[in-house]
Design an enzyme around this catalytic site. Structure first.
Site, mmCIF file in Angstrom:
data_model
loop_
_atom_site.group_PDB
_atom_site.id
_atom_site.type_symbol
_atom_site.label_atom_id
_atom_site.label_comp_id
_atom_site.label_asym_id
_atom_site.label_seq_id
_atom_site.Cartn_x
_atom_site.Cartn_y
_atom_site.Cartn_z
ATOM 1 N N LYS A 48 56.975 47.131 47.998
ATOM 2 C CA LYS A 48 57.924 48.220 47.734
ATOM 3 C C LYS A 48 59.227 48.063 48.511
ATOM 4 O O LYS A 48 60.218 48.697 48.167
ATOM 5 C CB LYS A 48 57.269 49.575 48.017
ATOM 6 C CG LYS A 48 56.114 49.881 47.086
ATOM 7 C CD LYS A 48 56.554 50.021 45.629
ATOM 8 C CE LYS A 48 55.375 50.306 44.723
ATOM 9 N NZ LYS A 48 55.758 50.466 43.322
HETATM 10 N N1 PMP Z 1 49.406 48.368 45.094
HETATM 11 C C1 PMP Z 1 49.857 49.316 45.921
HETATM 12 C C2 PMP Z 1 49.201 49.497 47.246
HETATM 13 C C3 PMP Z 1 50.913 50.150 45.526
HETATM 14 O O1 PMP Z 1 51.374 51.106 46.361
HETATM 15 C C4 PMP Z 1 51.468 49.972 44.232
HETATM 16 C C5 PMP Z 1 52.576 50.872 43.788
HETATM 17 N N2 PMP Z 1 52.195 52.110 43.226
HETATM 18 C C6 PMP Z 1 50.946 48.968 43.396
HETATM 19 C C7 PMP Z 1 49.920 48.189 43.875
HETATM 20 C C8 PMP Z 1 51.437 48.738 42.001
HETATM 21 O O2 PMP Z 1 52.754 48.260 41.944
HETATM 22 P P1 PMP Z 1 53.694 48.785 40.791
HETATM 23 O O3 PMP Z 1 54.017 50.211 41.072
HETATM 24 O O4 PMP Z 1 54.911 47.907 40.892
HETATM 25 O O5 PMP Z 1 52.995 48.640 39.487
#
Ligand code: PMP
Length: 346
Positions: A48
């Site tokens: 992120k």
């Molecule tokens: N793993 C974790 C620990 C996350 O915080 C997120 C984000 N919600 C994701 C995977 C998935 O990533 P994305 O939101 O880019 O699909």
């Protein structure tokens, strides 16, 4: 941006350029070559960081944000942490609306990173004025010079991965990647990365990982939003009870579902077999690899890249706590087999 001799102007210069690490033991039962993109190497310990930095810098370029302005988002998780980190360096106020379900540890962590945290009731509908969505929207309307990140419905979330994660993986595998396996929450990671990779080689297979209790897989297959698919589950950051516009369903070939229980055991197994201390969704992504491997889906020449989104330290009171695991029933008899396998791989 000075990178000479590993000396950096500030922590943000370290966002992205994460390593690809070969998995050697945990994947040994399967044909193929497996590499993990370990996003915990970002300075905020998750993927992120990429979207927080990219979205804020795009807003700056468009003149929407100037120092002293306010960044607003609804999250207690990794995105909140990364936004708070970027805000400190760039001189913004950061407001995070979270639900009362968020642990005290998480709220303290965000406050430590300088964020103002609004704790909103968890059990109200999304359109209730007290919900964290509505609180964030209201603050955005009230605060002049504020930006609402809204990661589930923000195309810049996808673009961040199109311009960074995708090219990095292509270069790191010297164009040899055959499969991308990634969890889908907002869908930004998988969609942006897959779009870039498929532009280089349309034959790359892209497999999304979804949770039981989430609507995403069924929507991909039928284009139907089926409320009956929704029920509570424990993995955070994976799957959803709505359809995010940040998920580009056309770039994803298929979704595979994983259970809370197997994903938790598999995360623990990654630590014990590869020495990589990663989060719950890394366990989920690896669990998907195991299911695909057991179906004989990989060939010995395949180059499979798995995204490990964050660091294990954020889950000490969950999957890395024996107490929590047994409270969930994850050490019950069904798991005797899984635990034996962990001992074996060690
Ligand atoms: N793993 C974790 C620990 C996350 O915080 C997120 C984000 N919600 C994701 C995977 C998935 O990533 P994305 O939101 O880019 O699909």
């Amino acid at each position: 941006m000075k990178h000479k001799n590993q000396v950096f102007d500030n922590v943000l210069d370290l966002v992205g350029k994460t390593p690809l690490i070969k998995l050697n033991k945990i994947t040994s039962p399967f044909k193929g070559n497996f590499y993990a993109k370990v996003e915990a190497f970002n300075p905020g310990h998750s993927s992120k960081d990429r979207i927080a930095l990219y979205i804020i810098e795009q807003a700056e370029k468009q003149g929407i944000l100037t120092p002293g302005d306010t960044i607003i988002e609804t999250t207690s998780g990794n995105t909140g942490f990364s936004l708070a980190m970027v805000s400190i360096i760039k001189g913004y106020d950061c407001i995070l609306a979270v639900t009362s379900k968020s642990s005290a540890d998480k709220i303290d962590m965000l406050k430590t990173m300088g964020a103002k945290v609004y704790v909103c009731p968890a059990h109200v509908s999304a359109d209730d004025p007290r919900s964290y969505y509505e609180v964030a929207k209201r603050l955005h309307q009230e605060i002049k010079g504020s930006v609402y990140i809204n990661q589930y419905f923000n195309q810049l979330n996808v673009d961040a991965h199109y311009y960074s994660t995708g090219p990095e993986i292509w270069k790191q595998t010297e164009g040899k990647i055959t499969h991308l396996v990634a969890c889908s929450g907002t869908g930004g990671t998988i969609s942006g990365t897959a779009k870039y990779l498929k532009e280089q080689n349309p034959n790359i297979k892209v497999i999304g990982v979804d949770a039981f209790g989430s609507v995403i897989k069924k929507y991909h297959e039928t284009k139907e939003f089926d409320e009956k698919e929704i029920y509570p589950y424990r993995i955070e950051g994976l799957g959803k009870n709505l359809i995010p516009s940040a998920t580009d369903f056309d770039t994803i070939d298929e979704f595979i579902k994983v259970t809370d229980e197997e994903s938790a055991h598999t995360a623990r197994m990654i630590a014990k077999s590869e020495g990589l201390f990663v989060g719950y969704t890394s366990g989920a992504a690896m669990q998907a690899i195991k299911q695909l491997g057991e179906e004989g889906r990989f060939k010995s020449t395949d180059c499979v890249v798995i995204i490990f989104p964050d660091h294990g330290s954020r889950y000490m009171s969950k999957i890395y706590s024996d107490k929590w695991m047994s409270e969930q029933g994850f050490f019950d008899s069904v798991n005797a087999e899984a635990i034996k396998k962990i001992e074996y791989i060690k």
